[in-house]
Design a protein around this motif. Structure first.
Motif, PDB file in Angstrom:
ATOM      1  N   ARG A  20     107.921 -13.787  84.300  1.00  0.00           N
ATOM      2  CA  ARG A  20     108.467 -13.557  82.968  1.00  0.00           C
ATOM      3  C   ARG A  20     107.693 -14.393  81.959  1.00  0.00           C
ATOM      4  O   ARG A  20     107.257 -15.497  82.255  1.00  0.00           O
ATOM      5  N   TYR A  21     107.567 -13.839  80.742  1.00  0.00           N
ATOM      6  CA  TYR A  21     106.884 -14.541  79.658  1.00  0.00           C
ATOM      7  C   TYR A  21     107.807 -14.585  78.444  1.00  0.00           C
ATOM      8  O   TYR A  21     108.579 -13.644  78.200  1.00  0.00           O
ATOM      9  N   PRO A  22     107.741 -15.672  77.658  1.00  0.00           N
ATOM     10  CA  PRO A  22     108.549 -15.722  76.432  1.00  0.00           C
ATOM     11  C   PRO A  22     108.209 -14.555  75.505  1.00  0.00           C
ATOM     12  O   PRO A  22     107.045 -14.213  75.321  1.00  0.00           O
ATOM     13  N   ALA A  23     109.226 -13.941  74.958  1.00  0.00           N
ATOM     14  CA  ALA A  23     109.029 -12.801  74.060  1.00  0.00           C
ATOM     15  C   ALA A  23     109.157 -13.242  72.609  1.00  0.00           C
ATOM     16  O   ALA A  23     109.842 -14.237  72.303  1.00  0.00           O
ATOM     17  N   ALA A  24     108.473 -12.537  71.735  1.00  0.00           N
ATOM     18  CA  ALA A  24     108.578 -12.828  70.307  1.00  0.00           C
ATOM     19  C   ALA A  24     110.021 -12.624  69.854  1.00  0.00           C
ATOM     20  O   ALA A  24     110.643 -11.613  70.176  1.00  0.00           O
ATOM     21  N   GLY A  25     110.540 -13.586  69.134  1.00  0.00           N
ATOM     22  CA  GLY A  25     111.911 -13.489  68.657  1.00  0.00           C
ATOM     23  C   GLY A  25     112.933 -14.011  69.642  1.00  0.00           C
ATOM     24  O   GLY A  25     114.141 -13.844  69.442  1.00  0.00           O
ATOM     25  N   GLY A  27     114.085 -14.876  73.981  1.00  0.00           N
ATOM     26  CA  GLY A  27     114.243 -14.141  75.222  1.00  0.00           C
ATOM     27  C   GLY A  27     112.952 -14.098  76.023  1.00  0.00           C
ATOM     28  O   GLY A  27     111.997 -14.834  75.744  1.00  0.00           O
ATOM     29  N   PHE A  28     112.893 -13.218  77.011  1.00  0.00           N
ATOM     30  CA  PHE A  28     111.744 -13.116  77.889  1.00  0.00           C
ATOM     31  C   PHE A  28     111.383 -11.653  78.134  1.00  0.00           C
ATOM     32  O   PHE A  28     112.237 -10.769  78.078  1.00  0.00           O
ATOM     33  N   THR A  29     110.108 -11.440  78.389  1.00  0.00           N
ATOM     34  CA  THR A  29     109.635 -10.147  78.869  1.00  0.00           C
ATOM     35  C   THR A  29     109.392 -10.265  80.364  1.00  0.00           C
ATOM     36  O   THR A  29     108.637 -11.138  80.804  1.00  0.00           O
ATOM     37  N   THR A  30     110.042  -9.416  81.121  1.00  0.00           N
ATOM     38  CA  THR A  30     109.902  -9.449  82.571  1.00  0.00           C
ATOM     39  C   THR A  30     108.812  -8.464  82.986  1.00  0.00           C
ATOM     40  O   THR A  30     108.977  -7.253  82.844  1.00  0.00           O
TER      41      THR A  30
END
Length: 308
Positions: A20-25, A27-30
């Motif tokens: 997972r990577y930190p998402a803009a705004g 949360g995370f992108t899995t």
């Protein structure tokens, strides 16, 4: 499959890893989650999927260059906790040291593995692997004096020279012309079959996967990618490039892979087959007879044979 592979089916064990990577705004992108896969010792495995499904992240986690967000990868009974000389990586670019010769680049890897070895021993071992990849007579040349294919040969020699438990390959031939790519595929297949090297390779090339791999891992589209299935290559182990397209099951397995990449890779996550278990992805053998299939194997009709 060799007797060694049968006796060690969990040589590489990917157990529930996620990235997972930190998402803009916030949360995370899995990219992928709950990924499970086992690779026996001595097996050549290719991973195929569209860009963004996390193939390279899986390879980097295997190499110890990235840490999984969840889960663990175990190699030969030990959890991966960083880079190791037991795992050699061949990247898309050759990544050679430009100021060192062919011999110097390979010898540098050898001396990193055997720190107490003398210069003569290091050079003897390095020359042995330079010869193995067909570069005998080019030991004194610098990377700038070599073609792209020759540079990749040096990278392969350098990786093999440390006698790794696993060779990890990230689309190593994608930047080469078709003729050079085919020649290097032949060399890699010959070397890996003769040495029993365990290989995990990322590729977008279906034909390359069919020619090289014992098994082909199909990943769905990202984000939230998953292993849809593992395809056992039905073609004979002694297959040859110039006759492989005449094998009865060649187009059966090729059509199966292309069909997945064109359509099922997009829809699989939302339309999973009944009983799908990410811990035990289905094993598929295109062209296999319907009667008495191996355990956990989904047989597919021999379409190519039916056409005959």
């Amino acid at each position: 499959m060799s007797a060694v592979a049968v006796s060690d089916p969990k040589f590489i064990s990917i157990e529930g890893i996620a990235r997972r990577y930190p998402a803009a705004g916030g949360g995370f992108t899995t990219i992928f989650e709950d990924l499970w896969l086992q690779v026996p010792r001595g097996e050549f495995v290719c991973i195929i999927g569209h860009s963004g499904c996390g193939k390279t992240s899986v390879l980097n986690i295997l190499a110890g260059l990235e840490n999984p967000s969840d889960g663990v990868v175990v190699v030969d009974g030990q959890a991966i906790a960083g880079p190791s000389l037991d795992r050699a990586v061949i990247f898309q670019g050759h990544a050679l040291l430009p100021w060192k010769s062919v011999l110097g680049n390979v010898a540098y890897a050898v001396s990193s593995r055997w720190r107490k070895a003398g210069r003569a021993e290091v050079e003897e071992r390095a020359k042995r692997f330079i010869d193995l990849v067909g570069l005998n007579g080019n030991e004194a040349k610098k990377p700038a004096e070599l073609s792209g294919g020759m540079r990749q040969r040096v990278g392969i020699a350098r990786a093999l020279s440390i006698e790794p438990k696993i060779m990890l390959m990230d689309e190593p031939f994608s930047a080469l012309d078709a003729l050079t790519r085919g020649t290097l595929q032949d060399e890699v297949r010959r070397i890996c079959k003769s040495t029993g090297q365990t290989v995990v390779m990322i590729t977008h090339d279906v034909d390359e996967a069919i020619y090289l791999a014992d098994r082909i891992v199909l990943m769905t589209n990202g984000p939230e990618a998953m292993v849809a299935e593992v395809v056992e290559n039905p073609l004979p182990a002694d297959r040859r490039r110039d006759t492989i397209h005449h094998e009865p099951d060649f187009y059966t397995v090729r059509n199966h892979l292309v069909d997945f990449l064109v359509s099922r890779s997009r829809t699989f996550r939302d339309d999973k087959p009944a009983g799908y278990d990410p811990r035990h992805p289905p094993v598929v053998r295109p062209g296999a007879p319907v009667a008495s299939p191996p355990a956990n194997t989904i047989p597919f009709p021999a379409v190519a044979k039916a056409r005959d």
